[in-house]
Design an enzyme around this catalytic site. Structure first.
Site, PDB file in Angstrom:
ATOM      1  N   GLU A  45      36.920  36.043  44.853  1.00 47.70           N
ATOM      2  CA  GLU A  45      37.005  36.582  43.500  1.00 47.70           C
ATOM      3  C   GLU A  45      36.886  35.465  42.458  1.00 47.70           C
ATOM      4  OE1 GLU A  45      40.002  39.497  41.009  1.00 47.70           O
ATOM      5  OE2 GLU A  45      40.869  37.722  41.951  1.00 47.70           O
ATOM      6  N   LYS A 136      36.056  44.602  37.530  1.00 49.16           N
ATOM      7  CA  LYS A 136      37.421  44.906  37.966  1.00 49.16           C
ATOM      8  C   LYS A 136      38.076  45.920  37.038  1.00 49.16           C
ATOM      9  CE  LYS A 136      41.562  42.456  39.557  1.00 49.16           C
ATOM     10  NZ  LYS A 136      42.147  41.114  39.784  1.00 49.16           N
ATOM     11  N   CYS A 170      40.440  41.824  44.526  1.00 51.23           N
ATOM     12  CA  CYS A 170      41.861  41.474  44.543  1.00 51.23           C
ATOM     13  C   CYS A 170      42.774  42.701  44.599  1.00 51.23           C
ATOM     14  CB  CYS A 170      42.158  40.574  43.338  1.00 51.23           C
ATOM     15  SG  CYS A 170      43.669  39.598  43.453  1.00 51.23           S
TER      16      CYS A 170
END
Length: 316
Positions: A45, A136, A170
């Site tokens: 990430e 994200k 994540c």
């Protein structure tokens, strides 16, 4: 053989907040993986150009603090604008070496004005085409001080030999509904990318594999105190409170039964190789399939908005 897929996990450190140097390191890593027969390579990430570690050590939530403003500006200058062709070199390598790539980037999204930063997971196929950019959905804790929330446009899966591959950033991997959105599209190889910590990967990797009866690849970056470049703004303030190890890795692979194929590896930089056998997916789906024979869509059903969110739409 179509049922076998050679994968490489790139557990590496960025040249922190240096876009050009980190791109060069990524390119070298792709070439090494391709030379060793990899058909898919996964990076952590926000690897390009790095995770915003400074926020935890420089009073990141303080209003009008010059340190944070200047570090954010430095971060933005080294982030990626895809529309400007800044990933073209990576795409060219993917095509030349017939290798698919999952790459975590900081995206300075042109369709949102070109200034805010999104933690994005980019999928590039073996023809060198960018097939999805997943921003994200929800930055975590202090990440919200520098990253903007994304949208559902990137909740997509992609064919890769006999596999169907998808990915999340994540702590998105802890969100049941985004996982379900990927499962429902046939995902059987799940990519989970992380900034770099064993505590993140040691439990969720096996859990997702057991829940989905899919392969799960978790890839983390590395970061040590010595990895901060000397030209980092306000480096003295960061180093004053930073620990020796900020990201220790923990990259790993779990099989569709939830057992380790590659146990988490820490404090070691380099490529991790493994070959996945698609037949194991069918074997484990025999008694449980979360969106197939073990689901009840007449009782519970998920609706997903995959429209790319934009502030302005022009009708010229």
């Amino acid at each position: 053989m179509e049922n076998l897929l050679n994968v490489a996990l790139a557990q590496i450190a960025p040249v922190w907040l240096d876009k050009k140097a980190t791109l060069e390191k990524i390119g070298t890593t792709i070439l090494e993986a391709a030379k060793n027969g990899s058909e898919l390579i996964v990076f952590g990430e926000a690897l390009l150009p790095g995770y915003p570690f400074w926020l935890a050590y420089t009073e990141g939530a303080a209003w009008d603090l010059k340190v944070n403003k200047e570090l954010h500006a430095h971060y933005a200058r080294n982030s990626i604008q895809i529309e400007a062709g800044e990933l073209d070199g990576i795409c060219k390598l993917a095509k030349e070496h017939h290798i698919s790539i999952y790459l975590g980037i900081m995206e300075r999204a042109k369709d949102r004005g070109g200034h805010s930063l999104y933690c994005s997971l980019v999928y590039i196929d073996q023809q060198g085409e960018i097939k999805s950019v997943h921003r994200k959905l929800q930055p975590t804790y202090d990440e919200r001080l520098t990253w903007a929330p994304g949208d559902g446009n990137g909740l997509q899966v992609h064919p890769l030999k006999q596999f169907t591959v998808g990915g999340l950033n994540c702590w998105e991997n802890w969100m049941p509904l985004p996982r379900t959105a990927l499962y429902g599209q046939g995902e059987n190889l799940h990519i989970a990318v992380w900034p770099g910590n064993l505590n993140n990967t040691k439990d969720i990797t096996r859990f997702i594999a057991r829940e989905s009866r899919s392969y799960v690849i978790s890839v983390s970056s590395l970061m040590q105190k010595k990895d901060f470049p000397k030209n980092t703004p306000h480096l003295d303030k960061i180093l004053d409170k930073a620990p020796e190890v900020l990201g220790n890795g923990g990259s790993c692979i779990a099989g569709p039964d939830g057992e380790w194929l590659v146990e988490p590896i820490v404090d070691k930089e380099g490529l991790i190789y493994h070959t996945l056998d698609f037949n194991r997916v069918y074997e484990e789906r025999q008694n449980f399939d979360a969106v197939g024979h073990y689901s009840r869509p007449d009782v519970t059903k998920l609706t997903v908005n995959r429209e790319r969110q934009r502030t302005v739409e022009f009708e010229d």
